[in-house]
Design an enzyme around this catalytic site. Structure first.
Site, PDB file in Angstrom:
ATOM      1  N   ASP A  20       0.838  -1.210   0.000  1.00 43.92           N
ATOM      2  CA  ASP A  20       0.000   0.000   0.000  1.00 43.92           C
ATOM      3  C   ASP A  20       0.869   1.255   0.000  1.00 43.92           C
ATOM      4  O   ASP A  20       1.962   1.257   0.563  1.00 43.92           O
ATOM      5  CB  ASP A  20      -0.909  -0.021   1.242  1.00 43.92           C
ATOM      6  CG  ASP A  20      -1.987   1.049   1.164  1.00 43.92           C
ATOM      7  OD1 ASP A  20      -2.295   1.516   0.042  1.00 43.92           O
ATOM      8  OD2 ASP A  20      -2.514   1.422   2.222  1.00 43.92           O
ATOM      9  N   ASN A  68     -10.249  -2.767  -6.255  1.00 40.09           N
ATOM     10  CA  ASN A  68      -9.457  -1.947  -7.184  1.00 40.09           C
ATOM     11  C   ASN A  68     -10.114  -1.800  -8.564  1.00 40.09           C
ATOM     12  O   ASN A  68      -9.801  -0.868  -9.307  1.00 40.09           O
ATOM     13  CB  ASN A  68      -8.042  -2.512  -7.366  1.00 40.09           C
ATOM     14  CG  ASN A  68      -7.152  -2.320  -6.156  1.00 40.09           C
ATOM     15  OD1 ASN A  68      -6.193  -3.066  -5.964  1.00 40.09           O
ATOM     16  ND2 ASN A  68      -7.437  -1.325  -5.315  1.00 40.09           N
TER      17      ASN A  68
HETATM   18  C1  FPP Z   1      -1.654   0.251  -3.386  1.00 37.93           C
HETATM   19  O1  FPP Z   1      -1.256   1.556  -3.555  1.00 37.93           O
HETATM   20  C2  FPP Z   1      -1.187  -0.656  -4.411  1.00 37.93           C
HETATM   21  C3  FPP Z   1      -1.947  -1.207  -5.396  1.00 37.93           C
HETATM   22  C4  FPP Z   1      -3.352  -0.859  -5.608  1.00 37.93           C
HETATM   23  C5  FPP Z   1      -1.458  -2.213  -6.311  1.00 37.93           C
HETATM   24  C6  FPP Z   1      -0.075  -2.741  -6.112  1.00 37.93           C
HETATM   25  C7  FPP Z   1       0.648  -2.611  -7.375  1.00 37.93           C
HETATM   26  C8  FPP Z   1       1.976  -2.489  -7.525  1.00 37.93           C
HETATM   27  C9  FPP Z   1       2.907  -2.574  -6.412  1.00 37.93           C
HETATM   28  C10 FPP Z   1       2.565  -2.219  -8.858  1.00 37.93           C
HETATM   29  C11 FPP Z   1       2.654  -3.349  -9.774  1.00 37.93           C
HETATM   30  C12 FPP Z   1       2.692  -4.681  -9.163  1.00 37.93           C
HETATM   31  C13 FPP Z   1       2.807  -5.837  -9.841  1.00 37.93           C
HETATM   32  C14 FPP Z   1       2.799  -7.111  -9.131  1.00 37.93           C
HETATM   33  C15 FPP Z   1       2.941  -5.859 -11.291  1.00 37.93           C
HETATM   34  P1  FPP Z   1      -2.390   2.668  -3.547  1.00 37.93           P
HETATM   35  O2  FPP Z   1      -2.572   3.117  -4.945  1.00 37.93           O
HETATM   36  O3  FPP Z   1      -3.631   2.154  -2.883  1.00 37.93           O
HETATM   37  O4  FPP Z   1      -1.739   3.760  -2.672  1.00 37.93           O
HETATM   38  P2  FPP Z   1      -2.482   4.886  -1.813  1.00 37.93           P
HETATM   39  O5  FPP Z   1      -3.153   4.207  -0.667  1.00 37.93           O
HETATM   40  O6  FPP Z   1      -1.350   5.754  -1.373  1.00 37.93           O
HETATM   41  O7  FPP Z   1      -3.428   5.590  -2.747  1.00 37.93           O
END
Ligand code: FPP
Length: 255
Positions: A20, A68
């Site tokens: 996250d 998501n």
């Molecule tokens: C949370 O950050 C992360 C995700 C929704 C997805 C995780 C994806 C990656 C680490 C990139 C690619 C991964 C792979 C395996 C190809 P957020 O967007 O919810 O962060 P925030 O809470 O700060 O908005």
């Protein structure tokens, strides 16, 4: 390569990670959220390599939740693109390191190209045994339990399961990856302390480690720190400290 300061007899066999903070990492730098996801992919690379070097047997990454899907379309497309990119660019290293790629979740919802990239990686790596890399994709813990219940009910109708004899072991055999042991350690980055619908059934006795680091800042040394923290924990599984013999960071047979 072994980490000298980690106790080798207490390496968690299964580590699961809620990655996250990509969006906040980017926004705090005046960047686009997708730049955060891109940098987050570098953390994925570092942590996958690190987990393999440390000797972790299973690493589960929460790459895309059911929730998501409700993000802006451009962000969903960017995340799918990153997954495609990872599977294309990293597959050789994954093979060289004997890593078996697996996936849990409603894969039927993935765009066809991404789905076939995932299935191709699973197929190509199926005989590897050094480490399992499990991507939770289009994954929700409640959805997994409902999907398990649906299949179980069908089998009950066919007379293959006796509802009166149903126990936890039988129920768990209907989950997406029944052969994967429950996580010993769950890490969540991004300064939040929620479970966010991740592996709800499997984390009953899992040790949880949270960190204020945003995912793009989380690299192998931070994984090592989380494991060091894990190694100080006493896992009691509902027993007393005396009963478990003051065992710290132990793995327990039901974990
Ligand atoms: C949370 O950050 C992360 C995700 C929704 C997805 C995780 C994806 C990656 C680490 C990139 C690619 C991964 C792979 C395996 C190809 P957020 O967007 O919810 O962060 P925030 O809470 O700060 O908005």
């Amino acid at each position: 390569m072994q980490e000298p300061h980690l106790r080798q007899d207490r390496i968690p066999q299964h580590v699961a990670i809620i990655m996250d903070g990509n969006g906040r990492w980017a926004e705090s730098r005046g960047l686009d959220r997708n730049d955060g996801h891109r940098e987050g992919l570098e953390s994925v690379r570092s942590v996958v390599r690190g987990a393999r070097e440390i000797g972790i047997q299973t690493l589960t990454l929460y790459a895309f939740s059911m929730e998501n899907w409700n993000r802006p379309k451009a962000e969903v497309t960017a995340l799918m693109g990153l997954l495609d990119h990872y599977l294309e660019v990293e597959i050789d290293e994954v093979m060289e390191n004997g890593i078996r790629v697996r996936a849990i979740g409603r894969l039927d919802r993935l765009p066809p190209g991404t789905r076939s990239a995932v299935e191709g990686a699973i197929e190509k790596t199926r005989d590897n045994r050094s480490m399992d890399l499990v991507f939770a994709l289009s994954y929700g813990g409640r959805t997994e339990i409902v999907d398990a219940a649906r299949r179980l009910l069908r089998d009950a109708e066919l007379g293959e399961v006796d509802p009166e004899g149903l126990d936890e072991k039988t129920f768990a055999s209907y989950l997406y990856a029944p052969d994967v042991r429950d996580p010993d350690l769950l890490i969540r980055t991004g300064a939040e302390s929620r479970v966010s619908n991740f592996l709800l059934w499997q984390i009953a006795y899992t040790e949880i480690c949270t960190t204020d680091l945003m995912w793009p800042d989380f690299r192998k040394p931070h994984l090592v720190n989380a494991i060091l923290d894990f190694q100080t924990r006493e896992r009691r599984y509902g027993l007393t400290s005396a009963q478990v013999g003051g065992r710290r960071g132990g793995l327990g047979s039901d974990s």
